[in-house]
Design a protein around this motif. Structure first.
Motif, PDB file in Angstrom:
ATOM      1  N   VAL A 111     -71.489   5.450  20.905  1.00 60.09           N
ATOM      2  CA  VAL A 111     -70.589   6.210  19.715  1.00 60.09           C
ATOM      3  C   VAL A 111     -69.878   4.882  19.138  1.00 60.09           C
ATOM      4  O   VAL A 111     -68.934   4.509  19.574  1.00 60.09           O
ATOM      5  CB  VAL A 111     -69.575   7.151  20.402  1.00 60.09           C
ATOM      6  N   ALA A 143     -76.461   8.337  18.101  1.00 57.31           N
ATOM      7  CA  ALA A 143     -74.526   9.200  18.881  1.00 57.31           C
ATOM      8  C   ALA A 143     -75.302  10.245  20.106  1.00 57.31           C
ATOM      9  O   ALA A 143     -77.037  10.536  19.078  1.00 57.31           O
ATOM     10  CB  ALA A 143     -73.506   9.668  18.579  1.00 57.31           C
ATOM     11  N   THR A 175     -71.936   2.643  24.889  1.00 57.59           N
ATOM     12  CA  THR A 175     -70.980   2.251  24.614  1.00 57.59           C
ATOM     13  C   THR A 175     -70.511   1.874  24.825  1.00 57.59           C
ATOM     14  O   THR A 175     -69.435   0.369  23.878  1.00 57.59           O
ATOM     15  CB  THR A 175     -70.303   3.786  24.077  1.00 57.59           C
ATOM     16  N   SER A 188     -66.651   7.225  26.264  1.00 51.38           N
ATOM     17  CA  SER A 188     -67.831   7.672  24.684  1.00 51.38           C
ATOM     18  C   SER A 188     -66.885   8.297  24.747  1.00 51.38           C
ATOM     19  O   SER A 188     -67.317   9.426  23.662  1.00 51.38           O
ATOM     20  CB  SER A 188     -68.577   8.016  25.403  1.00 51.38           C
TER      21      SER A 188
END
Length: 377
Positions: free
Chosen positions: A120, A145, A159, A317
């Motif tokens: 992310v 993502a 992340t 995240s």
């Protein structure tokens, strides 16, 4: 990173007519590998038998599964430290990163390939991150993502890993090497029902190496399909590919795994001679119970290095601003990769063997501070 050698026969893709013949059996081609001269497919028993009968097929083998990634520890309601770098101070100071930052090293000019479950990039920790390229090898697009078809939360692990290298969130949190540029590969699924396919790992590694990365780090490992005697650095598919990557000059880091404390619990490709395998310690320098142990099947010592991997903060995240404490060799590995990026900025001539030797050198930070800065970047 290959110097004057350029490309070689391993960079030639599998023969298109061979690939087409395999596809004609009705299978779905999942991935191809130049280095291994192989394809990865979804196939039933009859299709596997048909493939094995093709005259150009040297062999057929199942894909491997990986151990489940560790879950984060409960989030604590802790106020960021008043020290510079806030929540990241404990692990940065344990690795003497502030001393390297003080002499101007940020990883500028160094390209790091990070391979994981997803990323992310909207978290404020990544506001200034320099992403050269990103690729999702699971879904076959450029979205790293979570997206439709992914298990919700798949992006969480990657992340956190990425934040330990490149985060730059003022006094709240800092990565080890916030000045690096990154290449991001999403190669792993987290659904427990599906095999964890190491073939996506190989595809991502080949792509990152082909993009010209200086350093590669992945907190992914494979062992469930293999017996301890097969973790010899030569048997696992990911280990075969990692051997080529290191020979090509790529400085490569791999988490040793979280299967400790018994011996011979390491994951591939941490079993490769030349891949820098990283284990986990607490902040007192004591190896954690969960950190996997060597030796390899051929009795080489692993891990090569250890770093903090318990109560380490990383970006969350599911938030654009929050951080959480977690544990695992998944965290130790990007921390060491970040230190390597700082050292590579100072010593750009380092190859994989030279980097390992320098990381093991207790006087490396002192020499980096004393080295003249002219001509770095």
């Amino acid at each position: 990173m290959r110097g004057d050698r350029g490309v070689d026969v391993r960079d030639v893709p599998p023969a298109p007519d061979y690939v087409q013949s395999v596809a004609a059996t009705g299978v779905r081609i999942r991935a191809t590998s130049r280095w291994l001269n192989a394809v990865s497919v979804d196939a039933d028993a009859a299709q596997r038998a048909a493939i094995a009968r093709l005259p150009f097929v040297a062999g057929v083998r199942p894909v491997a599964r990986t151990r489940r990634h560790e879950h984060p520890l409960p989030v604590t309601e802790e106020t960021p430290s008043t020290r510079a770098k806030g929540l990241s101070w404990p692990h940065l100071s344990a690795l003497h990163v502030p001393e390297l930052h003080e002499c101007g090293l940020t990883g500028a000019g160094v390209v790091v390939g990070v391979q994981d479950t997803g990323f992310v990039l909207k978290h404020q920790a990544f506001a200034g991150v320099q992403v050269i390229a990103a690729r999702d090898f699971v879904q076959g697009d450029d979205v790293v993502a979570d997206e439709e078809g992914d298990t919700p939360g798949q992006q969480h692990h990657g992340t956190g890993v990425l934040s330990l290298i490149v985060a730059d969130d003022g006094e709240v949190f800092s990565g080890v090497a916030p000045g690096v540029s990154v290449i991001l590969a999403k190669t792993e699924r987290i659904d427990v029902e599906e095999p964890y396919e190491e073939d996506y790992y190989v595809a991502g590694l080949e792509w990152i190496e082909g993009m010209g990365a200086d350093i590669f780090t992945a907190s992914l490992g494979y062992s469930d399909w293999y017996e301890p005697q097969q973790l010899d650095g030569k048997t696992a598919v990911v280990s075969q590919a990692a051997t080529v990557a290191v020979a090509n000059g790529l400085i490569m880091f791999a988490a040793i795994g979280n299967g400790g404390p018994d011996p011979k619990t390491l994951d591939a490709p941490a079993d490769v001679d030349g891949v820098i395998a990283v284990g986990a310690t607490d902040f007192d320098g004591v190896v954690t119970s969960f950190s996997s142990r060597g030796p390899t099947a051929d009795d080489r010592i692993k891990p090569d290095l250890v770093a903090p991997g318990q109560d380490v903060y990383m970006a969350r995240s599911d938030s654009l601003v929050a951080y959480e404490a977690s544990q695992g060799t998944s965290l130790s590995t990007p921390l060491v990769a970040g230190v390597a990026a700082l050292l590579l900025e100072a010593y750009p001539e380092l190859d994989p063997a030279g980097m390992l030797a320098l990381l093991r050198d207790r006087d490396a930070a002192r020499r980096a501070r004393q080295r003249p800065r002219l001509g770095f970047h």
